[in-house]
Motif scaffolding. Structure first.
Motif, mmCIF file in Angstrom:
data_model
loop_
_atom_site.group_PDB
_atom_site.id
_atom_site.type_symbol
_atom_site.label_atom_id
_atom_site.label_comp_id
_atom_site.label_asym_id
_atom_site.label_seq_id
_atom_site.Cartn_x
_atom_site.Cartn_y
_atom_site.Cartn_z
ATOM 1 N N TYR A 7 4.848 11.483 7.163
ATOM 2 C CA TYR A 7 4.827 11.388 5.704
ATOM 3 C C TYR A 7 5.053 12.754 5.070
ATOM 4 O O TYR A 7 5.867 12.910 4.160
ATOM 5 C CB TYR A 7 3.484 10.804 5.255
ATOM 6 N N GLU A 52 4.598 5.364 0.269
ATOM 7 C CA GLU A 52 3.772 4.186 0.029
ATOM 8 C C GLU A 52 3.675 3.294 1.267
ATOM 9 O O GLU A 52 2.569 2.910 1.660
ATOM 10 C CB GLU A 52 4.281 3.404 -1.189
ATOM 11 N N PRO A 53 4.789 2.943 1.925
ATOM 12 C CA PRO A 53 4.654 2.128 3.145
ATOM 13 C C PRO A 53 3.900 2.839 4.266
ATOM 14 O O PRO A 53 3.124 2.208 4.991
ATOM 15 C CB PRO A 53 6.093 1.835 3.570
ATOM 16 N N ASN A 102 8.124 11.284 2.740
ATOM 17 C CA ASN A 102 7.744 11.062 1.351
ATOM 18 C C ASN A 102 8.892 11.441 0.416
ATOM 19 O O ASN A 102 9.013 10.895 -0.673
ATOM 20 C CB ASN A 102 6.465 11.819 1.001
ATOM 21 N N PHE A 152 1.342 5.282 -5.541
ATOM 22 C CA PHE A 152 2.438 4.966 -6.462
ATOM 23 C C PHE A 152 2.106 5.476 -7.871
ATOM 24 O O PHE A 152 2.929 6.116 -8.521
ATOM 25 C CB PHE A 152 2.687 3.455 -6.471
ATOM 26 N N THR A 159 -4.444 1.524 -1.464
ATOM 27 C CA THR A 159 -4.076 2.919 -1.230
ATOM 28 C C THR A 159 -2.641 3.184 -1.668
ATOM 29 O O THR A 159 -2.346 4.197 -2.308
ATOM 30 C CB THR A 159 -4.254 3.274 0.264
ATOM 31 N N SER A 160 -1.747 2.273 -1.330
ATOM 32 C CA SER A 160 -0.340 2.425 -1.721
ATOM 33 C C SER A 160 -0.181 2.389 -3.234
ATOM 34 O O SER A 160 0.617 3.140 -3.805
ATOM 35 C CB SER A 160 0.506 1.318 -1.095
ATOM 36 N N CYS A 164 1.507 5.139 3.883
ATOM 37 C CA CYS A 164 0.085 5.141 3.527
ATOM 38 C C CYS A 164 -0.517 3.754 3.679
ATOM 39 O O CYS A 164 -1.669 3.607 4.080
ATOM 40 C CB CYS A 164 -0.115 5.667 2.110
ATOM 41 N N PHE A 165 0.264 2.730 3.366
ATOM 42 C CA PHE A 165 -0.200 1.355 3.575
ATOM 43 C C PHE A 165 -0.582 1.163 5.036
ATOM 44 O O PHE A 165 -1.667 0.687 5.350
ATOM 45 C CB PHE A 165 0.881 0.346 3.172
ATOM 46 N N GLY A 220 -4.952 -1.121 2.505
ATOM 47 C CA GLY A 220 -3.617 -0.526 2.531
ATOM 48 C C GLY A 220 -2.869 -0.729 1.229
ATOM 49 O O GLY A 220 -2.233 0.197 0.705
#
Length: 165
Positions: free
Chosen positions: A47, A61-62, A55, A111, A106-107, A64-65, A103
């Motif tokens: 990331y 986002e995916p 990132n 965002f 968090t995403s 961190c998910f 998840g």
């Protein structure tokens, strides 16, 4: 602090953190937890860390998910029980559903953190989903995501509500 000093502190923190997680997993005799935690840490590295820095391509986002949701939440679930029972226990639908909620949340937080930095992200070539969508469409996505999150939560409460107790 110098750049090399910061790097030493960062690497030392990573090594100490990973060592603590591996020790905890080893003590619990749960190899699945170690693998899940390693996957979560790997998501964090690709990331942010060079040469990947995914990132910048809008994949934060995916990642961190996956890292905070299915990987870390499930790993910590496996580590919370006694070692003898958790080696044998299968992952339940409740645990996996809970990890998806973590998840997803968090995403969504990640965002939303980009709203104030769209211009700065564009200036450095960072293409977060919000940069790609724009703030107006991004606000619509947030409203939709919050509705979806609460709907998922309601469905899971109804599905897993044990009315016999």
């Amino acid at each position: 602090m110098s750049r090399s000093g910061t790097l030493v502190v960062a690497i030392t923190s990573l090594v100490l953190g990973v060592s603590g997680l591996v020790w905890t997993s080893w003590t619990a005799s749960n190899i699945r937890a170690i693998l899940l935690l390693a996957s979560a840490i790997l998501c964090g590295c690709v990331y942010q860390c060079p040469p990947f820095r995914l990132n910048y391509q809008g994949l934060g986002e995916p990642l961190c998910f996956a890292a905070f949701g299915p990987f870390a939440t499930t790993a910590f679930y496996l580590l919370l029980g006694t070692s003898s029972e958790m080696r044998q226990i299968p992952l339940s639908t409740r645990v996996l559903s809970s990890s998806l909620l973590v998840g997803f949340t968090t995403s969504l937080i990640l965002f939303c953190s980009h709203f104030h930095q769209v211009e700065g992200d564009l200036a450095v070539g960072k293409f977060s989903p919000l940069v790609r969508l724009g703030t107006e469409k991004g606000a619509f996505v947030v409203r939709l995501a919050i509705r979806l999150l609460y709907s998922m939560l309601l469905v899971l409460v109804v599905v897993f509500l044990d009315i016999t107790q």
